[in-house]
Design a protein around this motif. Structure first.
Motif, short mmCIF file in Angstrom:
data_model
loop_
_atom_site.label_atom_id
_atom_site.label_comp_id
_atom_site.label_asym_id
_atom_site.label_seq_id
_atom_site.Cartn_x
_atom_site.Cartn_y
_atom_site.Cartn_z
N SER A 82 -46.47 44.20 -29.60
CA SER A 82 -46.73 42.87 -30.22
C SER A 82 -47.29 41.82 -29.23
O SER A 82 -47.67 40.82 -29.73
N GLY A 83 -47.51 42.35 -28.33
CA GLY A 83 -48.26 41.79 -27.12
C GLY A 83 -47.57 40.58 -26.45
O GLY A 83 -47.86 39.84 -25.66
N GLY A 84 -46.00 40.77 -26.66
CA GLY A 84 -45.04 40.01 -25.81
C GLY A 84 -44.71 40.76 -24.63
O GLY A 84 -44.91 41.87 -24.40
N TRP A 85 -43.73 40.08 -23.80
CA TRP A 85 -43.06 40.92 -22.69
C TRP A 85 -41.80 41.03 -22.92
O TRP A 85 -41.08 40.23 -22.91
N SER A 86 -41.26 42.28 -22.85
CA SER A 86 -39.74 42.57 -22.91
C SER A 86 -39.39 43.12 -21.94
O SER A 86 -40.00 43.48 -21.00
N ALA A 87 -38.11 42.38 -21.57
CA ALA A 87 -37.45 42.93 -20.01
C ALA A 87 -36.94 44.41 -20.33
O ALA A 87 -36.49 44.83 -21.22
N VAL A 88 -37.26 45.29 -19.21
CA VAL A 88 -36.82 46.41 -19.18
C VAL A 88 -35.94 46.68 -18.04
O VAL A 88 -35.23 47.85 -17.95
N SER A 89 -35.60 46.04 -17.07
CA SER A 89 -34.85 46.31 -16.02
C SER A 89 -34.37 45.09 -15.04
O SER A 89 -35.10 44.03 -15.13
N ALA A 90 -33.23 45.13 -14.66
CA ALA A 90 -32.80 43.99 -13.80
C ALA A 90 -32.48 44.35 -12.27
O ALA A 90 -31.61 43.92 -11.81
N GLU A 91 -33.61 45.45 -11.68
CA GLU A 91 -33.46 45.74 -10.36
C GLU A 91 -34.66 45.67 -9.50
O GLU A 91 -35.90 45.29 -10.37
#
Ligand SMILES: *[C@@H]1O[C@H](CO)[C@@H](O)[C@H](O)[C@H]1NC(C)=O
Ligand SMILES: *[C@@H]1O[C@H](CO)[C@@H](O)[C@H](O)[C@H]1NC(C)=O
Ligand SMILES: *[C@@H]1O[C@H](CO)[C@@H](O)[C@H](O)[C@H]1NC(C)=O
Ligand SMILES: *[C@@H]1O[C@H](CO)[C@@H](O)[C@H](O)[C@H]1NC(C)=O
Length: 286
Positions: free
Chosen positions: A150-159
């Motif tokens: 949908s053109g947004g930025w989703s968090a995928v990792s915290a490393e």
């Protein structure tokens, strides 16, 4: 002169002496203040030493300096300037001193960029993205986001690293760095990095001809990506070069520190004696 007058004068003298001693005991403490106790490398830091010795020499512990001023500026602080600071001065044979105050100098978080172990891979292999910074504070929180449908930025990792293996993970990634040291926050976003993971559905029944075609296609895609990557590398290199230049600008501080000590006395032998005396005073304070 009557006997009474002499008595009054003597009493007055006694009261004066008492008041003077009491005054010194009460006020002989210096107020030491660092205007910005948590500062970034290269920033200007001001320290002030307030007390009854307004026109005497102040000894600045940690800086190893004696100055005829109750206020000091460090024009470009470095990490070595971190630590405990105190000041002292002498008045009428008494030493006045301040409590110790900490200065914390925090490294700057530079621009961040993404490095990748491969340009493109076939599904099943793995590709690792690494977020890098030329300079960074002691603790940094890293996160990765991916451009979603949908053109947004989703968090995928915290490393700091991100390992990808599936074709469905192809797409655009961005890395974020965030730091908070004693309330001083810094953050950086990388530029967007594209990842290509090619699905290879024919692995079960390998047809030599189709596999050959697939490999040729893969080689072509790789070549294209290599060219894109080189372009980006060159851009990054010029960026990185900019970074080192900026770092170099903060360089002269160390020399300046030495110069300040020298400026006091003028000759090398004297500097040593002067600084040695300061160290003694500073020891007395602890
Ligand atoms: C202050 O320091 C200078 C240089 O070290 C010295 O000549 C002077 O006597 C000192 N003054 C006082 C009041 O201690
Ligand atoms: C895409 O990202 C936006 C912003 O983070 C989020 O609100 C949205 O739910 C995401 N959409 C999908 C399909 O994940
Ligand atoms: C950096 O990324 C964060 C998280 O996606 C976003 O909120 C922020 O606006 C970005 N900052 C810049 C300067 O692009
Ligand atoms: C202060 O001066 C003394 C004597 O010259 C030296 O041993 C010490 O390392 C100096 N300290 C700092 C923080 O420069």
């Amino acid at each position: 002169m009557s006997r009474q007058t002499v008595n009054i004068q003597f009493c007055f003298l006694l009261v004066c002496l008492f008041l003077k001693t009491a005054f010194l005991q009460v006020t002989c403490e210096l107020k030491f203040q660092i205007v910005k106790p948590v500062s970034l490398v290269g920033e200007e830091v001001q320290m002030t030493c307030d007390g009854p010795c307004s026109s005497f020499n102040y000894t600045w512990c940690h800086l190893n300096e004696t100055k005829y001023t109750g206020s000091i500026y460090i024009l470009h602080v470095t990490l070595e300037n971190s630590g405990e600071y105190k000041c002292s001065c002498y008045i009428n044979g008494n030493v006045c001193y301040s409590k110790a105050v900490n200065l914390t100098v925090v490294e700057r978080l530079s621009k961040v960029w993404v490095s990748s172990t491969a340009l493109a891979i076939v599904e099943g292999q793995s590709l690792t993205l690494h977020c890098e910074a030329a300079s960074q504070p002691s603790s940094v929180a890293w996160t990765w986001t991916r451009l979603n449908e949908s053109g947004g930025w989703s968090a995928v990792s915290a490393e700091q690293e991100l390992t990808l293996t599936r074709a469905g993970q192809s797409g655009q990634y961005q890395c974020h760095a965030y730091s908070n040291v004693l309330g001083l926050t810094q953050s950086q976003n990388s530029s967007v990095h594209s990842v290509y993971i090619i699905s290879f559905p024919l692995t079960g029944s390998v047809n030599a001809g189709v596999a050959g075609l697939g490999l040729a296609l893969l080689a072509l895609v790789s070549l294209l990506l290599l060219m894109m990557w080189r372009g980006r590398q060159l851009a990054n290199e010029s960026l990185a070069a900019g970074g080192t230049l900026a770092k170099g600008l903060a360089g002269p501080t160390k020399a300046q520190k030495g110069r300040q000590c020298q400026g006091q006395t003028g000759d090398t032998g004297e500097i040593y004696m002067n600084c040695g005396r300061i160290t003694q005073t500073c020891h007395q304070l602890t």
